[in-house]
Scaffold this motif. Structure first.
Motif, short mmCIF file in Angstrom:
data_model
loop_
_atom_site.label_atom_id
_atom_site.label_comp_id
_atom_site.label_asym_id
_atom_site.label_seq_id
_atom_site.Cartn_x
_atom_site.Cartn_y
_atom_site.Cartn_z
N UNK A 211 0.85 -1.19 0.00
CA UNK A 211 0.00 0.00 0.00
C UNK A 211 0.89 1.24 0.00
N UNK A 212 0.33 2.41 -0.32
CA UNK A 212 1.14 3.64 -0.32
C UNK A 212 1.88 3.89 0.99
N UNK A 213 1.21 3.67 2.13
CA UNK A 213 1.84 3.95 3.41
C UNK A 213 3.10 3.11 3.59
N UNK A 214 3.03 1.84 3.25
CA UNK A 214 4.19 0.96 3.41
C UNK A 214 5.22 1.15 2.30
N UNK A 215 4.77 1.67 1.17
CA UNK A 215 5.72 2.03 0.12
C UNK A 215 6.65 3.14 0.63
N UNK A 216 6.04 4.15 1.26
CA UNK A 216 6.85 5.23 1.85
C UNK A 216 7.70 4.69 3.00
N UNK A 217 7.13 3.81 3.80
CA UNK A 217 7.85 3.26 4.95
C UNK A 217 9.06 2.44 4.51
N UNK A 218 8.93 1.71 3.40
CA UNK A 218 10.08 0.93 2.90
C UNK A 218 11.22 1.86 2.48
N UNK A 219 10.88 3.00 1.88
CA UNK A 219 11.92 3.96 1.51
C UNK A 219 12.50 4.64 2.75
N UNK B 192 11.55 15.04 3.93
CA UNK B 192 10.38 15.17 3.05
C UNK B 192 9.62 13.86 2.88
N UNK B 193 10.28 12.72 3.14
CA UNK B 193 9.53 11.46 3.17
C UNK B 193 8.51 11.47 4.30
N UNK C 143 0.07 4.57 -7.60
CA UNK C 143 1.47 4.17 -7.61
C UNK C 143 2.33 5.23 -8.29
N UNK C 144 1.77 5.86 -9.32
CA UNK C 144 2.51 6.89 -10.05
C UNK C 144 2.79 8.10 -9.15
N UNK C 145 1.77 8.56 -8.42
CA UNK C 145 1.96 9.71 -7.53
C UNK C 145 2.95 9.38 -6.42
N UNK D 110 8.31 10.21 -3.95
CA UNK D 110 9.58 9.67 -3.45
C UNK D 110 10.74 10.17 -4.30
N UNK D 111 10.55 10.17 -5.63
CA UNK D 111 11.61 10.67 -6.53
C UNK D 111 11.90 12.14 -6.26
N UNK D 112 10.85 12.92 -5.98
CA UNK D 112 11.04 14.35 -5.68
C UNK D 112 11.84 14.53 -4.39
#
Length: 319
Positions: free
Chosen positions: A60-68, A116-117, A141-143, A148-150
């Motif tokens: 999910x988005x939350x865990x996508x950010x958490x993995x980074x 910023x993460x 997923x795109x956003x 993250x890239x930003x």
């Protein structure tokens, strides 16, 4: 600045990281302590990344950010801690000028990225709580990938700016860095030329990064709080607050030392406090984040239990 000019500004420079050398009796205990902390940091953050990858429920988005966030914490700690451990067991605490600058450069990248993460994660919580029906549409997923890239790109830009102004300074002879890490205020204190411009540069950038990221966090949680207060169910309120508590804890322990180190001008009499703050956000915080997010999360704990059960079963079958 040309390469030749830069070489002239740093020719014959020897930098010595003083670290905690003024406490000789504490070298061995500090080594064991920081080694234990670093071990937990590596296992915790890499373990968090593994858990998120193997459990489809956590895609999910939350865990996508958490993995980074876990990846950044692992990298950041690995940039700083090994040199700290080395300096606790050897008498020669010298570091090359290039090595010192590179350590500062990569440390900046990962600190600004994490700043910023955490803001992106606050926005994710805002969408999840305030617009739950549109959550999967908005947080695509795109956003998430773009956010993250930003974070990484802006961190790279800030770090290059810091390095540029740092390299305009002149360094000569043997200089002592009164810290265990090549942190900006410690490096410029060892310069032979006036570091005012470099100091103002990082001060302004730090204020901008902190203000903008904390504004995103504050605005997001104001809307979350208003939305939660309108919920008729007490159970619903508790669930939201419980979910957001981990993120708010991570934000508090990360931004506190950063605000002290970079947004409050320090003097030479504050070096001990600077070292303590540096230890906290470079060594301790990367260890705490995976603990904070895993201890309060049922899905993460369940995945960890299944992984251990599977490994134990495989071990018994082989035995």
């Amino acid at each position: 600045m040309t390469i030749a000019t830069h070489e002239n500004h740093t020719s014959g420079v020897t930098l010595i990281l003083l670290g905690f050398s003024e406490y000789p009796d504490l070298q061995a205990p500090l080594f064991l302590l920081f080694l234990a902390v670093y071990t937990v940091t590596v296992l915790g953050n890499l373990g968090m990344i593994l858990v998120i990858r193997v459990n489809p429920k956590l895609h999910t988005p939350m865990y996508f950010f958490l993995s980074h966030l876990s990846f950044v914490d692992f990298c950041y700690s690995s940039v700083v801690t090994p040199k700290l451990l080395e300096n606790l067991v050897v008498e020669d605490r010298t570091i090359s000028f290039t090595g010192c600058v590179l350590q500062f450069f990569f440390a900046c990248i990962f600190v600004v990225t994490e700043t910023f993460l955490l803001a992106a994660m606050a926005y994710d919580r805002f969408v999840a709580v305030c617009n739950p029906l549109l959550y999967t549409v908005v947080m695509s997923q795109r956003l998430c990938s773009l956010l993250v890239a930003a974070c990484y790109c802006w961190a790279l830009v800030c770090s290059l700016i810091f390095i540029y102004f740092l390299l305009t300074l002149s360094f000569c002879g043997t200089k002592f860095i009164n810290n265990f890490v090549c942190e900006h205020s410690a490096i410029v204190a060892a310069a032979c030329s006036d570091p005012y411009i470099s100091q103002m540069c990082i001060f302004v950038c730090a204020i901008f990064d902190e203000a903008s990221s904390l504004m995103i966090v504050f605005t997001s949680y104001v809307f979350i709080f208003v939305t939660v207060m309108k919920m008729p169910s007490t159970g619903g309120r508790y669930k939201v607050f419980s979910t957001c508590a981990s993120h708010l804890t991570a934000i508090t322990i990360f931004h506190g030392p950063i605000l002290f180190l970079y947004c409050v001008p320090t003097t030479k009499s504050f070096w001990l406090l600077v070292k303590v703050a540096s230890v906290f956000y470079t060594v301790v915080v990367p260890m705490l984040n995976p603990l904070i997010y895993s201890l309060r999360n049922k899905d993460v704990k369940e995945t960890v239990r299944k992984l251990f059960s599977t490994q134990l079963l495989c071990y018994k079958i082989k035995g």
